[in-house]
Design an enzyme around this catalytic site. Structure first.
Site: not given
Ligand code: ACO
Length: 381
Positions: A225, A264, A318
């Site tokens: 995450h 994802h 990210d």
């Protein structure tokens, strides 16, 4: 006895809609993210983090007067009590900042006389306290572990600028402050992701906002995450040089090792947050002399596009936020705490929404064990 409803297993809850929400809309196939109906790109280009928080908590944009009053409310809660500062100073300097943040968010309840007041207004005030004090916790711990004096927050500054001020003890340039502001906007909410779900499960037991946000911080830190942004940076640093990129990516794919910052659960197209962050990362990298890092990242993206793009594996939020934070001089282990600083907004938005129309969240599992097993006394085992 009422008949048991039909059940099905949905491991990971990929195909389960757990309720209704007005906060954010995600189209994973088309690569769209909206906060309360407004495209993330528009918000990142023209809004501010404070305005986005208001939007997420009120389901509409504020007027100028409402925004000013909301900012005043947030800024009044920037500072930590002397007891909280004392606690920060007593934490071992080698502690992980996400563990520190989780413990400190939890501790904020200890000094709040309202902590057991479950009214919506009280839960909202708790959310403001956590949101406003998180930058002081992150910056304060970082300064403690570097052996530096803590810097008092400056209530004349917005949250992004104030964070950099408290972290570095000098006023940031406009570009750096705006870069953090944009990263805060882009990370503020993302549907029912794992940490938001954790917050909702907690608030749904009629616990409280501090407990909900503490659960969320603990959930965000996992490498699958929010913790992935730190792993991205370690990965980039481990590659060595541009000549090694091809073999690094190919070997990783062959060995089924995940490339951090890619893939994802929901997006099977380019993560819309990554699209804008990529432009931003390039700009910040150029301004701060970290172009090499940016070029390395784009090279990885090119190879990943070629090899696994067809499978819907693209950079997520990210990937380029790591380059941006690193270029801004943030310690790598502060990347996830900064993510949490922003996601407080979404965690609280969904928790308040849950609070207003609550139902205990209580899924079941398929029992796979035996039945009627005899209890054998310990002496006979
Ligand atoms: N690198 C290489 N291959 C990948 C990656 C990756 N980063 N992500 C998924 N795949 C592959 C899997 O190996 C699998 O391949 P297979 O079908 O040949 O076995 C396929 O894509 C599907 O993978 P799943 O694990 O089923 O996808 P899931 O939806 O569970 O994964 C996740 C999502 C956990 C984010 C995954 O993509 C991952 O581990 N990424 C790296 C960590 C990361 O960047 N996390 C941040 C997510 S964004 C956020 O939380 C803010």
């Amino acid at each position: 006895m009422p008949e048991a409803p039909a059940m099905h297993i949905d491991k990971g809850l990929d195909n389960t809609i757990i309720g209704e929400s007005r906060k954010s809309f995600i189209d994973g196939q088309a690569g769209i993210l909206e906060y309360v109906g407004i495209d993330i790109d528009d918000l990142a280009r023209t809004s501010t983090f404070e305005e986005v928080v208001f939007l997420l908590w009120n389901d509409r944009l504020p007027t100028a007067a409402e925004l000013e009053s909301f900012e005043t409310e947030l800024r009044a809660e920037y500072s930590l009590s002397s007891e909280m500062v004392g606690m920060l100073k007593s934490i071992p300097h080698d502690a992980s900042p996400m563990h520190v943040l989780r413990s400190m968010v939890s501790s904020l309840a200890l000094e709040d006389p309202e902590c057991n007041d479950q009214s919506l207004e009280s839960e909202r005030r708790k959310a403001i306290r956590v949101l406003s004090k998180t930058p002081a916790i992150i910056a304060g711990f970082d300064r403690c572990r570097r052996g530096l004096e803590l810097i008092d927050p400056d209530p004349s500054l917005n949250m992004a600028t104030n964070f950099l001020w408290m972290l570095n003890g000098e006023m940031p340039g406009e570009a750096s402050a705006r870069a953090i502001d944009v990263c805060l906007i882009l990370h503020a909410d993302h549907g029912i992701n794992a940490s938001t779900f954790a917050a909702m499960v907690t608030i749904a037991t009629q616990s409280d906002m501090y407990s909900a946000l503490t659960s969320a911080v603990g959930t965000l830190r996992g490498p699958l995450h929010g913790g992935a942004n730190e792993r991205v940076m370690h990965m980039l640093q481990s590659i060595g040089g541009h000549d090694e990129v091809e073999s690094f990516v190919m070997n990783s794919l062959e060995n089924k090792t995940r490339i951090m910052g890619f893939g994802h659960r929901v997006y099977k197209a380019l993560d819309p947050r990554a699209k804008y962050l990529k432009t931003f990362a390039e700009q910040i990298a150029e301004e701060t002399g970290n172009t090499d890092l940016y070029v390395l990242s784009t090279r990885i993206q090119d190879i990943m596009d070629r090899e696994v793009g067809a499978k819907g594996i693209y950079p997520n939020v990210d990937f380029y936020s790591a380059t941006t934070y690193f270029s801004l001089g943030l310690a790598i282990d502060l990347f996830t705490p900064v993510f949490a600083m922003s996601r407080n907004a979404g965690w609280a938005a969904h928790s308040l929404e849950q609070h207003q129309d609550n139902r205990l969240i209580r899924p079941r599992c398929q029992y796979m064990g035996e039945h009627g097993v005899e209890y054998v006394h310990i002496d006979k085992r």
